[in-house]
Enzyme design. Structure first.
Site, short mmCIF file in Angstrom:
data_model
loop_
_atom_site.label_atom_id
_atom_site.label_comp_id
_atom_site.label_asym_id
_atom_site.label_seq_id
_atom_site.Cartn_x
_atom_site.Cartn_y
_atom_site.Cartn_z
N LYS A 1 44.71 37.65 31.02
CA LYS A 1 45.51 36.52 30.55
C LYS A 1 45.12 36.18 29.12
CE LYS A 1 46.02 34.00 34.96
NZ LYS A 1 47.49 34.06 35.08
N ARG B 1 49.01 37.67 45.69
CA ARG B 1 49.75 38.31 46.79
C ARG B 1 48.93 39.43 47.42
NH1 ARG B 1 54.52 39.38 42.61
NH2 ARG B 1 53.44 37.66 41.63
N1 BES Z 1 47.34 32.16 39.44
C1 BES Z 1 48.47 32.67 38.77
C2 BES Z 1 49.69 31.77 38.86
C3 BES Z 1 49.58 30.45 38.13
C4 BES Z 1 49.95 30.36 36.82
C5 BES Z 1 49.16 29.32 38.80
C6 BES Z 1 49.87 29.15 36.16
C7 BES Z 1 49.08 28.11 38.15
C8 BES Z 1 49.44 28.02 36.83
C9 BES Z 1 48.86 34.03 39.36
O1 BES Z 1 47.81 34.79 39.83
C10 BES Z 1 49.49 34.81 38.28
O2 BES Z 1 48.82 35.13 37.34
N2 BES Z 1 50.79 35.10 38.43
C11 BES Z 1 51.52 35.83 37.45
C12 BES Z 1 52.33 36.87 38.16
C13 BES Z 1 52.93 37.90 37.26
C14 BES Z 1 51.86 38.74 36.62
C15 BES Z 1 53.86 38.78 38.07
C16 BES Z 1 52.40 34.85 36.71
O3 BES Z 1 52.90 33.89 37.33
O4 BES Z 1 52.56 35.00 35.51
MN MN Z 2 46.90 35.99 38.36
#
Ligand code: BES
Ligand code: MN
Ligand code: ZN
Length: 482
Positions: A262, A336
């Site tokens: 990230k 997931r």
């Molecule tokens: N934990 C994150 C989702 C999230 C983002 C929760 C912001 C709370 C605030 C999750 O693991 C994630 O990174 N999801 C990605 C999925 C994508 C890579 C398909 C997302 O939402 O960007």
């Molecule tokens: Mn994530």
């Protein structure tokens, strides 16, 4: 812990602070009318100056004068307040009188179902702070809350409210804690302490059991981390219970994204990526303390998502507990992967209903904003969760699981891939989870938004909210009644 007391009348109770509700045009309940009379004529002019009209969210704090209360808080309820409005008014008031040693209220008398429980929940949650890392903490001083003129039913409801509020506070503490202090083994230890205290059975899967037990999603996500994964099972098994509920919570104690790293600002709040697991712990604590007549299993897959040298790579294929394979194309879609195992395991025990809670997708926040959870699932499963959320005063909104979208997560090399198109991201994630619940009625709450509050308001403090605890307790209670 604070005492909840059923008190007599407003004139023969006494407290540092008295909290009374106010409707529009400053219409009060009998206790408010009595207090306003005692205070005298200046009150109306004073409240006019403060522009206090009894609207939801407003509070006015006035000196108690000759009354047996040092401070009086008028809390706006609007017209036709429901339990959530009571909870919010109590929350704002609780925040306003954190330094009062004794408090009293009449908010439980608002004529709406659940008012007594909501008044206590709101008051206690409003007084919550996460202050364990402050050198000069200012803890709430309130030792007792008197519910003026409460009958037995209100007193029992207030007791349930206190149990719910401490469960939510426990979840908030875990969410707000730094990731360095909540490695998977530490989370499991905390769960064990709680389980011993309230009488839950606990089983902790250690890393070799996770690997050898075929929990390939959880194992795969854990490979980049320096701390080993855990999976916690908490069991509430009252004698004679018929219904059987399983709840599964995403427990990523820190989500760096893994090798699909990230950006820095995207990581700032990622210590809260275990809010689903925290909600499971909190709900299990309350369900045990309330002795709900339903069998409940709580499952939390716990790991960090880190980009270490052994980390799962984009293109790697993982095999989950139920034998299905997932091609990992983005290691940041890790929730997931761990839920695939958590859900597979949960349905092996054949519950009547399985519910998962997860801070799963940013896309869900885009869809619903940060105060409402996305609700997915089989028709029967989602309906039961929606009803429970309404009863508990937590906001959820149904989203679809269109069958023709399933092909968007088809993989060239495995049964599915862990990413789909950017549009409909919350749906794509939920469709993957569906592959792991078999025929069991199921609901999925994407709590990426409401697990964290960006601002303090009413009974919410900026930071972890404990979202999901109250809904799961209400759900277990409703299954116990059936
Ligand atoms: N934990 C994150 C989702 C999230 C983002 C929760 C912001 C709370 C605030 C999750 O693991 C994630 O990174 N999801 C990605 C999925 C994508 C890579 C398909 C997302 O939402 O960007
Ligand atoms: Mn994530
Ligand atoms: Zn995550």
């Amino acid at each position: 812990m604070i005492d909840i007391v059923a008190g007599g009348s407003a004139s023969d109770s006494a407290a540092d602070a008295l909290i009374v509700g106010s409707g529009p045009d400053r219409s009060y309940d009998t206790i408010g009318v009595w207090v306003a009379e005692q205070l005298g004529d200046w009150l109306d002019a004073y409240l006019d100056d403060a522009d206090f009209g009894g609207k939801p969210g407003q509070i006015a704090v006035v000196p108690g004068g000759e009354t047996p209360y040092r401070t009086i808080v008028f809390a706006g309820l609007g017209d036709a307040p429901d339990a959530e409005m009571v909870r919010q008014a109590a929350g704002s008031s609780g925040r306003a009188v954190r330094r009062a040693v004794t408090a009293a209220t009449s908010l439980h008398l608002v004529p709406t179902p659940g008012a007594a429980q909501a008044a206590v929940e709101g008051f206690l949650l409003g007084q919550y702070r996460f202050d364990r890392h402050l050198s000069d903490p200012k803890p709430a001083r309130t030792e007792s809350l008197t519910l003026i003129g409460a009958d037995d039913a209100a007193t029992a409801a207030a007791h349930r409210g206190r149990i719910a509020a401490s469960a939510v506070a426990m979840a908030r503490d875990l969410v707000n804690e730094s990731a360095v202090n909540k490695a998977p083994a530490e989370m499991a230890r905390i769960a064990g302490q709680m389980a011993d205290r309230v009488g839950l059975r606990i089983k902790v899967w250690e890393e070799d059991e996770i690997r050898d037990g075929g929990l390939g999603g959880l194992w795969g996500v854990s490979l980049g981390a320096a701390t080993p994964p855990r999976l916690v099972e908490l069991w509430h098994e009252p004698e004679g219970a018929e219904a059987f509920l399983a709840i599964v919570g995403k427990g990523i104690v820190f989500d760096s994204g893994g090798l699909s790293l990230k950006p820095a600002d995207g990581m700032e709040t990622m210590k809260t990526d275990m809010a689903g697991a925290a909600a499971v712990f909190g709900a299990m604590q309350a369900i045990a303390e309330l002795k709900l007549p339903v069998r409940v299993l709580g499952i939390t897959p716990l790991t960090e998502n880190m980009p270490g040298g052994a980390a799962t790579r984009p293109g790697d294929v993982l095999e989950a507990r139920n034998g299905k394979t997932i091609e990992v194309l983005n290691t940041d879609a890790e929730g997931r992967l761990v839920l695939a195992d958590g859900l597979s395991l949960a349905v092996e025990y054949q519950p009547d209903l399985v519910v998962d809670m997860a801070t799963l997708t940013g896309a869900c926040k885009v869809a619903l904003g940060d105060k409402i959870a996305g609700l997915f699932g089989t028709v029967d499963g989602a309906d039961q969760v929606q009803a429970a959320a309404e009863a508990a005063g937590e906001r959820v909104w149904p989203l679809p699981l269109p069958a023709d979208y399933r092909k968007k997560i088809d993989s060239d090399v495995a049964d599915m891939k862990n990413t789909g198109p950017r549009y409909g991201g919350a749906i794509n994630a939920a469709l993957l989870l569906k592959e792991f619940v078999g025929d069991v009625p199921w609901a999925h709450l994407d709590i990426a938004g409401p697990a964290r509050a960006s601002e303090t308001e009413h009974y919410l403090l900026k930071g972890g909210t404990g979202f999901g605890v109250r809904t799961m307790v209400a759900l277990a209670a409703s299954l116990g009644e059936a």
